[in-house]
Enzyme design. Structure first.
Site, PDB file in Angstrom:
ATOM      1  N   ASN A  89       0.794  -1.224   0.000  1.00 24.51           N
ATOM      2  CA  ASN A  89       0.000   0.000   0.000  1.00 24.51           C
ATOM      3  C   ASN A  89       0.831   1.281   0.000  1.00 24.51           C
ATOM      4  O   ASN A  89       0.333   2.348  -0.376  1.00 24.51           O
ATOM      5  CB  ASN A  89      -0.909  -0.010   1.232  1.00 24.51           C
ATOM      6  CG  ASN A  89      -1.588   1.315   1.452  1.00 24.51           C
ATOM      7  OD1 ASN A  89      -2.520   1.674   0.745  1.00 24.51           O
ATOM      8  ND2 ASN A  89      -1.115   2.069   2.438  1.00 24.51           N
ATOM      9  N   TYR A 117       2.354   9.153 -10.976  1.00 24.42           N
ATOM     10  CA  TYR A 117       1.472   8.274 -10.191  1.00 24.42           C
ATOM     11  C   TYR A 117       0.672   7.344 -11.103  1.00 24.42           C
ATOM     12  O   TYR A 117       0.545   6.147 -10.831  1.00 24.42           O
ATOM     13  CB  TYR A 117       0.546   9.150  -9.355  1.00 24.42           C
ATOM     14  CG  TYR A 117      -0.366   8.415  -8.406  1.00 24.42           C
ATOM     15  CD1 TYR A 117       0.141   7.750  -7.299  1.00 24.42           C
ATOM     16  CD2 TYR A 117      -1.745   8.425  -8.605  1.00 24.42           C
ATOM     17  CE1 TYR A 117      -0.707   7.095  -6.407  1.00 24.42           C
ATOM     18  CE2 TYR A 117      -2.601   7.776  -7.719  1.00 24.42           C
ATOM     19  CZ  TYR A 117      -2.074   7.107  -6.629  1.00 24.42           C
ATOM     20  OH  TYR A 117      -2.914   6.469  -5.756  1.00 24.42           O
ATOM     21  N   LYS A 156       0.830   3.263 -11.011  1.00 22.02           N
ATOM     22  CA  LYS A 156      -0.346   2.454 -10.698  1.00 22.02           C
ATOM     23  C   LYS A 156      -0.762   1.564 -11.873  1.00 22.02           C
ATOM     24  O   LYS A 156      -1.229   0.438 -11.671  1.00 22.02           O
ATOM     25  CB  LYS A 156      -1.494   3.355 -10.261  1.00 22.02           C
ATOM     26  CG  LYS A 156      -1.272   3.994  -8.886  1.00 22.02           C
ATOM     27  CD  LYS A 156      -1.074   2.951  -7.796  1.00 22.02           C
ATOM     28  CE  LYS A 156      -1.046   3.568  -6.407  1.00 22.02           C
ATOM     29  NZ  LYS A 156      -0.849   2.553  -5.342  1.00 22.02           N
ATOM     30  N   THR A 201      -9.428  10.395   1.325  1.00 22.07           N
ATOM     31  CA  THR A 201      -8.264  10.469   2.196  1.00 22.07           C
ATOM     32  C   THR A 201      -7.505  11.763   1.915  1.00 22.07           C
ATOM     33  O   THR A 201      -7.855  12.525   1.018  1.00 22.07           O
ATOM     34  CB  THR A 201      -7.325   9.273   1.953  1.00 22.07           C
ATOM     35  OG1 THR A 201      -6.801   9.375   0.612  1.00 22.07           O
ATOM     36  CG2 THR A 201      -8.080   7.949   2.114  1.00 22.07           C
TER      37      THR A 201
END
Length: 300
Positions: free
Chosen positions: A88, A154, A158, A188
Protein backbone atom coordinates in the site's frame (compact mmCIF):
# COMPACT_ATOMS: atom_id res chain seq x y z
CA UNK A 1 -11.83 -14.83 8.52
CA UNK A 2 -8.06 -14.42 9.03
CA UNK A 3 -7.43 -16.17 12.33
CA UNK A 4 -3.84 -17.40 12.54
CA UNK A 5 -2.69 -15.45 9.46
CA UNK A 6 0.28 -13.08 9.42
CA UNK A 7 -0.01 -10.03 7.17
CA UNK A 8 2.39 -7.22 6.23
CA UNK A 9 0.73 -3.92 5.29
CA UNK A 10 3.11 -1.31 3.90
CA UNK A 11 2.38 2.37 4.39
CA UNK A 12 -0.06 1.60 7.17
CA UNK A 13 0.49 4.54 9.51
CA UNK A 14 -2.35 6.62 8.09
CA UNK A 15 -5.24 6.68 5.65
CA UNK A 16 -6.05 3.56 3.68
CA UNK A 17 -3.07 1.64 5.08
CA UNK A 18 -4.21 2.26 8.65
CA UNK A 19 -7.71 1.07 7.75
CA UNK A 20 -6.27 -2.05 6.12
CA UNK A 21 -4.08 -2.89 9.11
CA UNK A 22 -6.91 -2.41 11.60
CA UNK A 23 -9.34 -4.45 9.52
CA UNK A 24 -7.08 -7.46 9.00
CA UNK A 25 -6.21 -7.40 12.71
CA UNK A 26 -9.90 -7.29 13.62
CA UNK A 27 -10.39 -10.32 11.35
CA UNK A 28 -7.83 -12.24 13.43
CA UNK A 29 -4.50 -11.68 11.67
CA UNK A 30 -1.23 -10.60 13.24
CA UNK A 31 0.05 -7.51 11.44
CA UNK A 32 3.40 -5.97 10.58
CA UNK A 33 2.67 -2.23 10.44
CA UNK A 34 5.05 -0.29 8.21
CA UNK A 35 5.51 3.44 7.80
CA UNK A 36 8.26 6.05 7.51
CA UNK A 37 6.68 7.90 10.45
CA UNK A 38 7.58 6.06 13.65
CA UNK A 39 4.92 7.86 15.69
CA UNK A 40 2.16 7.03 13.20
CA UNK A 41 3.18 3.38 13.09
CA UNK A 42 3.26 3.21 16.89
CA UNK A 43 -0.26 4.64 17.11
CA UNK A 44 -1.64 1.98 14.77
CA UNK A 45 0.15 -0.80 16.65
CA UNK A 46 -1.31 0.54 19.90
CA UNK A 47 -4.81 0.72 18.39
CA UNK A 48 -4.59 -2.89 17.27
CA UNK A 49 -3.27 -4.02 20.66
CA UNK A 50 -6.01 -2.11 22.48
CA UNK A 51 -8.59 -3.97 20.43
CA UNK A 52 -7.05 -7.32 21.41
CA UNK A 53 -4.96 -7.85 18.29
CA UNK A 54 -1.25 -8.40 17.64
CA UNK A 55 1.00 -6.05 15.70
CA UNK A 56 4.60 -4.87 15.45
CA UNK A 57 6.03 -1.80 13.69
CA UNK A 58 8.75 -1.61 11.06
CA UNK A 59 9.80 1.96 10.38
CA UNK A 60 11.43 2.19 6.94
CA UNK A 61 10.80 3.63 3.48
CA UNK A 62 9.39 1.18 0.96
CA UNK A 63 11.32 0.75 -2.27
CA UNK A 64 14.72 -0.67 -1.30
CA UNK A 65 15.19 -4.43 -1.20
CA UNK A 66 16.51 -4.11 2.35
CA UNK A 67 13.13 -2.79 3.52
CA UNK A 68 11.23 -5.61 1.83
CA UNK A 69 13.52 -8.18 3.43
CA UNK A 70 13.12 -6.50 6.83
CA UNK A 71 9.33 -6.61 6.60
CA UNK A 72 9.32 -10.32 5.86
CA UNK A 73 11.91 -10.95 8.58
CA UNK A 74 9.79 -9.08 11.13
CA UNK A 75 6.76 -11.23 10.32
CA UNK A 76 8.76 -14.42 10.74
CA UNK A 77 10.62 -13.26 13.86
CA UNK A 78 7.57 -12.06 15.75
CA UNK A 79 4.80 -14.32 14.44
CA UNK A 80 6.55 -17.35 12.92
CA UNK A 81 5.50 -17.04 9.29
CA UNK A 82 4.13 -14.83 6.53
CA UNK A 83 0.77 -15.38 4.86
CA UNK A 84 0.11 -12.16 2.98
CA UNK A 85 1.78 -9.01 1.72
CA UNK A 86 -0.29 -5.86 1.06
CA UNK A 87 1.71 -3.26 -0.89
CA UNK A 88 0.00 0.00 0.00
CA UNK A 89 2.88 2.44 0.62
CA UNK A 90 2.90 5.49 -1.60
CA UNK A 91 3.21 9.22 -1.97
CA UNK A 92 2.33 11.97 -4.42
CA UNK A 93 4.32 14.58 -6.27
CA UNK A 94 1.59 16.05 -8.46
CA UNK A 95 2.58 18.40 -11.28
CA UNK A 96 1.83 18.67 -14.98
CA UNK A 97 4.60 17.12 -17.02
CA UNK A 98 6.23 20.43 -17.94
CA UNK A 99 6.71 21.21 -14.27
CA UNK A 100 7.53 17.66 -13.13
CA UNK A 101 11.19 17.16 -12.25
CA UNK A 102 13.18 13.96 -12.58
CA UNK A 103 13.10 13.72 -8.78
CA UNK A 104 9.28 14.03 -8.72
CA UNK A 105 8.98 11.19 -11.20
CA UNK A 106 11.64 8.94 -9.71
CA UNK A 107 10.46 9.22 -6.10
CA UNK A 108 6.88 8.21 -6.95
CA UNK A 109 8.03 5.30 -9.12
CA UNK A 110 10.56 4.22 -6.47
CA UNK A 111 7.95 4.02 -3.74
CA UNK A 112 4.93 2.71 -5.62
CA UNK A 113 6.29 0.56 -8.42
CA UNK A 114 9.71 -0.52 -7.21
CA UNK A 115 8.34 -0.87 -3.67
CA UNK A 116 5.60 -3.18 -4.93
CA UNK A 117 8.17 -5.20 -6.87
CA UNK A 118 10.65 -5.63 -4.01
CA UNK A 119 7.98 -6.46 -1.43
CA UNK A 120 6.22 -8.91 -3.74
CA UNK A 121 9.51 -10.61 -4.58
CA UNK A 122 10.47 -10.96 -0.91
CA UNK A 123 7.04 -12.28 0.03
CA UNK A 124 6.97 -14.84 -2.78
CA UNK A 125 10.38 -16.12 -1.76
CA UNK A 126 9.10 -16.65 1.79
CA UNK A 127 5.89 -18.32 0.58
CA UNK A 128 7.95 -20.83 -1.40
CA UNK A 129 10.23 -21.43 1.57
CA UNK A 130 7.16 -22.21 3.69
CA UNK A 131 5.94 -24.76 1.14
CA UNK A 132 3.59 -22.66 -0.99
CA UNK A 133 0.36 -20.77 -0.54
CA UNK A 134 -0.03 -17.10 0.27
CA UNK A 135 -1.66 -13.89 -0.80
CA UNK A 136 -0.38 -10.78 -2.55
CA UNK A 137 -2.67 -7.77 -2.74
CA UNK A 138 -1.10 -4.93 -4.70
CA UNK A 139 -2.80 -1.57 -4.28
CA UNK A 140 -3.68 0.17 -7.53
CA UNK A 141 -5.68 3.33 -8.22
CA UNK A 142 -8.26 4.64 -10.67
CA UNK A 143 -5.40 6.95 -11.77
CA UNK A 144 -3.74 3.89 -13.28
CA UNK A 145 -6.89 2.93 -15.16
CA UNK A 146 -8.01 6.33 -16.44
CA UNK A 147 -6.45 9.76 -17.01
CA UNK A 148 -5.55 11.71 -13.87
CA UNK A 149 -4.48 15.26 -14.70
CA UNK A 150 -1.16 16.25 -13.15
CA UNK A 151 -0.25 12.69 -12.16
CA UNK A 152 1.95 11.33 -14.96
CA UNK A 153 4.23 9.69 -12.39
CA UNK A 154 1.47 8.27 -10.19
CA UNK A 155 -0.63 7.06 -13.14
CA UNK A 156 2.38 5.30 -14.65
CA UNK A 157 3.20 3.60 -11.37
CA UNK A 158 -0.35 2.45 -10.70
CA UNK A 159 -0.85 1.20 -14.25
CA UNK A 160 2.41 -0.71 -13.86
CA UNK A 161 1.18 -2.29 -10.64
CA UNK A 162 -1.92 -3.68 -12.34
CA UNK A 163 0.23 -5.04 -15.16
CA UNK A 164 2.54 -6.56 -12.56
CA UNK A 165 -0.46 -8.18 -10.90
CA UNK A 166 -1.41 -10.16 -13.97
CA UNK A 167 2.13 -11.41 -14.61
CA UNK A 168 2.78 -12.30 -10.97
CA UNK A 169 -0.53 -14.16 -10.82
CA UNK A 170 0.63 -16.31 -13.76
CA UNK A 171 4.05 -16.90 -12.22
CA UNK A 172 2.81 -17.62 -8.68
CA UNK A 173 -0.11 -19.90 -9.51
CA UNK A 174 2.05 -23.03 -9.42
CA UNK A 175 2.96 -22.18 -5.82
CA UNK A 176 -0.66 -21.78 -4.71
CA UNK A 177 -0.32 -18.01 -4.34
CA UNK A 178 -3.05 -15.61 -5.44
CA UNK A 179 -2.19 -12.12 -6.67
CA UNK A 180 -4.77 -9.38 -7.07
CA UNK A 181 -4.83 -5.61 -7.46
CA UNK A 182 -7.15 -3.64 -5.22
CA UNK A 183 -8.29 -0.34 -6.75
CA UNK A 184 -9.63 1.83 -3.90
CA UNK A 185 -11.63 5.05 -4.05
CA UNK A 186 -11.71 6.80 -0.68
CA UNK A 187 -11.77 10.29 0.76
CA UNK A 188 -8.26 10.47 2.20
CA UNK A 189 -5.63 13.17 2.44
CA UNK A 190 -4.22 12.07 -0.92
CA UNK A 191 -7.61 12.63 -2.59
CA UNK A 192 -7.86 16.04 -0.93
CA UNK A 193 -5.41 17.33 -3.56
CA UNK A 194 -8.23 16.98 -6.13
CA UNK A 195 -10.28 20.20 -5.90
CA UNK A 196 -13.61 18.45 -6.53
CA UNK A 197 -13.13 16.28 -3.42
CA UNK A 198 -11.29 18.64 -1.05
CA UNK A 199 -14.43 19.79 0.73
CA UNK A 200 -15.73 16.24 1.17
CA UNK A 201 -12.38 15.07 2.60
CA UNK A 202 -12.42 17.90 5.13
CA UNK A 203 -15.97 16.99 6.14
CA UNK A 204 -15.12 13.30 6.61
CA UNK A 205 -12.03 14.17 8.68
CA UNK A 206 -14.33 16.31 10.85
CA UNK A 207 -16.48 13.25 11.51
CA UNK A 208 -19.29 13.90 9.05
CA UNK A 209 -20.73 11.06 6.94
CA UNK A 210 -19.94 10.74 3.26
CA UNK A 211 -22.75 12.34 1.21
CA UNK A 212 -25.04 9.76 -0.36
CA UNK A 213 -24.37 11.12 -3.87
CA UNK A 214 -20.69 10.26 -3.42
CA UNK A 215 -21.32 6.84 -1.90
CA UNK A 216 -23.63 5.93 -4.78
CA UNK A 217 -20.96 7.09 -7.24
CA UNK A 218 -18.42 4.76 -5.64
CA UNK A 219 -16.61 7.14 -3.28
CA UNK A 220 -16.47 6.47 0.47
CA UNK A 221 -14.11 6.24 3.41
CA UNK A 222 -10.98 4.19 3.92
CA UNK A 223 -13.00 1.89 6.16
CA UNK A 224 -15.37 1.18 3.28
CA UNK A 225 -12.46 -0.21 1.26
CA UNK A 226 -11.00 -2.54 3.89
CA UNK A 227 -13.62 -5.34 3.69
CA UNK A 228 -12.58 -6.19 0.13
CA UNK A 229 -9.00 -6.58 1.31
CA UNK A 230 -10.06 -8.90 4.13
CA UNK A 231 -12.04 -10.97 1.64
CA UNK A 232 -9.11 -11.25 -0.77
CA UNK A 233 -6.83 -12.41 2.05
CA UNK A 234 -9.30 -15.03 3.23
CA UNK A 235 -9.87 -18.62 2.22
CA UNK A 236 -13.13 -17.58 0.57
CA UNK A 237 -11.12 -15.89 -2.21
CA UNK A 238 -8.85 -18.87 -2.94
CA UNK A 239 -10.05 -18.99 -6.55
CA UNK A 240 -9.67 -15.27 -7.25
CA UNK A 241 -6.37 -14.26 -8.84
CA UNK A 242 -4.99 -12.01 -11.55
CA UNK A 243 -7.80 -9.50 -11.10
CA UNK A 244 -8.13 -5.75 -10.62
CA UNK A 245 -11.01 -5.21 -8.23
CA UNK A 246 -12.28 -1.81 -7.20
CA UNK A 247 -14.24 -0.66 -4.18
CA UNK A 248 -15.47 2.66 -2.90
CA UNK A 249 -18.54 3.82 -1.04
CA UNK A 250 -21.41 1.45 -1.88
CA UNK A 251 -19.84 0.00 -5.03
CA UNK A 252 -17.54 -2.93 -5.90
CA UNK A 253 -16.17 -3.13 -9.44
CA UNK A 254 -14.32 -5.62 -11.61
CA UNK A 255 -11.96 -3.89 -14.05
CA UNK A 256 -11.50 -5.45 -17.46
CA UNK A 257 -8.12 -6.53 -18.76
CA UNK A 258 -6.85 -4.67 -21.83
CA UNK A 259 -8.30 -6.32 -24.91
CA UNK A 260 -8.56 -5.63 -28.62
CA UNK A 261 -11.64 -3.46 -29.25
CA UNK A 262 -11.56 -3.64 -33.04
CA UNK A 263 -9.34 -4.92 -35.83
CA UNK A 264 -9.08 -4.66 -39.58
CA UNK A 265 -6.81 -6.71 -41.85
CA UNK A 266 -5.41 -5.89 -45.28
CA UNK A 267 -3.57 -8.41 -47.41
CA UNK A 268 0.01 -7.30 -47.94
CA UNK A 269 0.02 -4.84 -45.06
CA UNK A 270 -0.75 -1.18 -44.70
CA UNK A 271 0.29 2.23 -45.95
CA UNK A 272 -0.53 5.48 -44.17
CA UNK A 273 -2.95 6.31 -46.98
CA UNK A 274 -4.83 3.00 -46.74
CA UNK A 275 -5.12 3.40 -42.96
CA UNK A 276 -6.57 6.87 -43.49
CA UNK A 277 -9.20 5.34 -45.79
CA UNK A 278 -10.51 2.74 -43.34
CA UNK A 279 -9.89 4.42 -39.98
CA UNK A 280 -12.91 6.79 -39.85
CA UNK A 281 -15.55 4.13 -40.46
CA UNK A 282 -14.03 0.87 -39.26
CA UNK A 283 -11.82 1.87 -36.32
CA UNK A 284 -12.77 5.32 -35.05
CA UNK A 285 -16.16 4.16 -33.67
CA UNK A 286 -14.26 1.82 -31.33
CA UNK A 287 -11.87 4.37 -29.80
CA UNK A 288 -11.92 4.24 -26.02
CA UNK A 289 -12.60 6.97 -23.44
CA UNK A 290 -9.56 7.82 -21.35
CA UNK A 291 -10.93 10.25 -18.77
CA UNK A 292 -12.76 9.25 -15.56
CA UNK A 293 -16.46 8.46 -15.82
CA UNK A 294 -17.44 9.89 -12.43
CA UNK A 295 -20.91 11.46 -12.76
CA UNK A 296 -20.84 15.26 -12.59
CA UNK A 297 -23.32 15.31 -9.71
CA UNK A 298 -20.89 13.29 -7.58
CA UNK A 299 -18.40 16.15 -7.55
CA UNK A 300 -20.84 18.86 -6.51
Amino acid sequence: MLAGRVVVVTGSGRGLGRAYARAVAAAGAAVVVNDVDADAAAVVVAEIAAAGGRAVPVVAPVGPTATADALVAAAVEHFGRLDAMVTNAGLLRDRTIGKMSDEDFDLVLETHLRGTFTCARAALARFREQGGGGRLVLIGSPAGQRASFGQTNYSAAKAGIVGMTRTLAAEAARHGVTVNALVPVALTRMVATIPAFAEAVAAVEAGEPVPSRLREAGVGTAEDVAPLLVYLLSGAAAGVTGQALGIGGDRITVWTHPTVAAEVSREGGWTAESIAEVFPEQLAPHLQPYTPDVPAEATR
